[in-house]
Design a protein around this motif. Structure first.
Motif, PDB file in Angstrom:
ATOM      1  N   LEU A 307       0.827  -1.204   0.000  1.00 31.57           N
ATOM      2  CA  LEU A 307       0.000   0.000   0.000  1.00 31.57           C
ATOM      3  C   LEU A 307       0.862   1.256   0.000  1.00 31.57           C
ATOM      4  N   ALA A 308       1.930   1.250   0.786  1.00 28.36           N
ATOM      5  CA  ALA A 308       2.816   2.409   0.840  1.00 28.36           C
ATOM      6  C   ALA A 308       3.474   2.671  -0.508  1.00 28.36           C
ATOM      7  N   GLY A 332      -0.363  -1.300   8.740  1.00 27.95           N
ATOM      8  CA  GLY A 332       0.460  -0.498   9.622  1.00 27.95           C
ATOM      9  C   GLY A 332       0.519   0.950   9.194  1.00 27.95           C
ATOM     10  N   ASP A 333       1.502   1.655   9.654  1.00 25.45           N
ATOM     11  CA  ASP A 333       1.658   3.091   9.398  1.00 25.45           C
ATOM     12  C   ASP A 333       1.990   3.327   7.930  1.00 25.45           C
ATOM     13  N   LEU A 334       1.148   4.107   7.249  1.00 25.12           N
ATOM     14  CA  LEU A 334       1.372   4.452   5.844  1.00 25.12           C
ATOM     15  C   LEU A 334       1.969   5.844   5.691  1.00 25.12           C
ATOM     16  N   GLY A 335       2.275   6.468   6.799  1.00 21.29           N
ATOM     17  CA  GLY A 335       2.851   7.804   6.734  1.00 21.29           C
ATOM     18  C   GLY A 335       1.827   8.899   6.512  1.00 21.29           C
ATOM     19  N   VAL A 342      -4.931  10.959   2.536  1.00 21.18           N
ATOM     20  CA  VAL A 342      -5.549   9.650   2.722  1.00 21.18           C
ATOM     21  C   VAL A 342      -5.464   8.823   1.436  1.00 21.18           C
ATOM     22  N   ARG A 343      -5.254   7.525   1.581  1.00 22.58           N
ATOM     23  CA  ARG A 343      -5.204   6.621   0.418  1.00 22.58           C
ATOM     24  C   ARG A 343      -6.629   6.181   0.098  1.00 22.58           C
ATOM     25  N   ARG A 344      -7.148   6.585  -1.038  1.00 22.89           N
ATOM     26  CA  ARG A 344      -8.542   6.290  -1.375  1.00 22.89           C
ATOM     27  C   ARG A 344      -8.655   5.231  -2.460  1.00 22.89           C
ATOM     28  N   PHE A 345      -9.717   4.444  -2.349  1.00 20.36           N
ATOM     29  CA  PHE A 345     -10.087   3.459  -3.350  1.00 20.36           C
ATOM     30  C   PHE A 345     -11.541   3.710  -3.758  1.00 20.36           C
ATOM     31  N   VAL A 364      -7.802   4.373  -7.329  1.00 21.73           N
ATOM     32  CA  VAL A 364      -8.275   5.484  -8.170  1.00 21.73           C
ATOM     33  C   VAL A 364      -7.133   6.141  -8.924  1.00 21.73           C
ATOM     34  N   ARG A 365      -5.947   5.555  -8.843  1.00 26.29           N
ATOM     35  CA  ARG A 365      -4.804   6.187  -9.534  1.00 26.29           C
ATOM     36  C   ARG A 365      -4.939   6.052 -11.041  1.00 26.29           C
TER      37      ARG A 365
END
Length: 365
Positions: A307-308, A332-335, A342-345, A364-365
């Motif tokens: 994910l990171a 875990g921690d994604l920074g 926020v990492r969105r889907f 969504v990238r």
């Protein structure tokens, strides 16, 4: 009852249905093909015409076929073989196919050449082939005088081939990350136990997903903690659980070793150990083995790394109606320190599976 009659548009719908019969796993795409007889007084179609300019009149279905997996005839070749078996000629026919016919000699010959040799007059396809090794079939057909119309039901064709198209265009496998959590977001209790968070129906569904991918990946920490077999299993009508016909490649990521008595060394797919924490290196190694779709099943360390790195294409989040209050988190921690990062889907499906819920979402990238 006479021979079946279909318009070109309806024939593409049929070709998509045929394509879906092929295996979702493997290096090759799922493709379907329907051969239609020439229409009387065929309405002329100019070169490069749009799909809506096609002759709308029904035509007789001569033959059909679909690709049944690597090493078997491609859909066009299967349809031509079906025509031969039926004793019908295809000269002047229209081939309706879900993917641009290939121009590559691999395990089988080029489909574009086979259609030209058979005397097909027109080819209508849904999706252009992005594979640098196989594309160019439309140009071969046009050079031989065959009319080519592209883009009929393109969105449906692309949806069917979403995983394969993504992997081929990018050159690395499509990554699906699976999580199974409690309502409060835990994948294991404080003592490390995790069996079973979800119910039997959700676990059976997860096995069906395993049977449709090329590889399953876990980290060495999961191997030590859970001793997974990473097999795809199905339950027969007799209630007995057995290995599925297709067993994906079993991939272990990380520097730790695989114990000699690990269940990973038992029956199932081939075993591959990648002693690295470099996400790009893992994906390159899998691409070199023609892995198009990898399912990542844990644990939190591997999930967080992917994910990171922005490497996850799809999330399968199974959520059980249960609470732990404390334990191990799925990620875990994604920074991320603010909502702006926020990492969105994008959610594409939500379904109830037994007492659990499955949410499928895509990047969504």
């Amino acid at each position: 009852m006479g021979p079946q009659q279909l318009t070109i548009d309806a024939a593409m719908t049929r070709a998509l249905q045929l394509a879906a019969r092929g295996p979702a796993y493997g290096p090759n795409p799922r493709v379907g093909c329907v051969l239609l007889a020439p229409a009387d007084d065929t309405v002329p179609v100019s070169e490069g015409a749009a799909p809506d300019a096609l002759d709308p009149r029904p035509r007789t279905v001569l033959a059909e076929g679909y690709h049944q997996g690597a090493g078997t005839p491609h859909a066009e070749a299967a349809a031509l073989a079906d025509a031969r078996d039926r004793g019908v000629g295809v000269r002047g026919a229209t081939a309706v196919v879900t993917l641009e016919p290939c121009a590559h000699t691999g395990r089988t010959g080029p489909c574009a050449d086979a259609l030209v040799a058979a005397g097909v007059a027109q080819v209508v396809h849904a999706v252009d082939d992005p594979n640098p090794l196989a594309r160019g079939g439309a140009a071969v057909l046009r050079a031989a005088g065959v009319r080519v119309v592209r883009g009929l039901r393109a969105a449906e064709g692309a949806a069917l081939l979403h995983v394969w198209l993504t992997a081929v265009r990018r050159g690395t496998p499509y990554v699906t990350l699976k999580t199974a959590t409690t309502l409060d977001g835990f994948v294991a209790a404080e003592d490390g136990t995790s069996r079973w968070i979800t119910g039997s129906e959700a676990r059976a569904h997860a096995h069906r997903v395993r049977a449709a991918v090329d590889a399953i990946a876990v980290g060495t920490g999961t191997v030590r903690a859970d001793d997974p077999a990473l097999t795809a299993r199905v339950t027969g009508h007799d209630g007995v659980e057995r290995l599925a016909e297709h067993q994906p490649l079993r991939v272990v990521v990380g520097h730790g070793g695989i114990p000699p008595r690990s269940r990973l060394r038992g029956d199932g797919g081939p075993l591959l150990h990648l002693p690295t924490h470099d996400v790009a290196e893992v994906l390159r190694a899998l691409a070199a083995r023609e892995v198009r779709h990898v399912l990542v099943e844990g644990g939190p360390t591997l999930a967080t790394a992917l994910l990171a790195a922005g490497a996850v294409d799809e999330l399968h989040a199974y959520v059980a109606p249960a609470l732990l209050g404390a334990g191990r988190r799925a990620v875990g921690d994604l920074g991320v320190r603010t909502m702006a990062d926020v990492r969105r889907f994008r959610t594409v499906e939500v379904r109830r599976v037994g007492d659990d819920v499955l949410m499928v979402s895509r990047s969504v990238r």
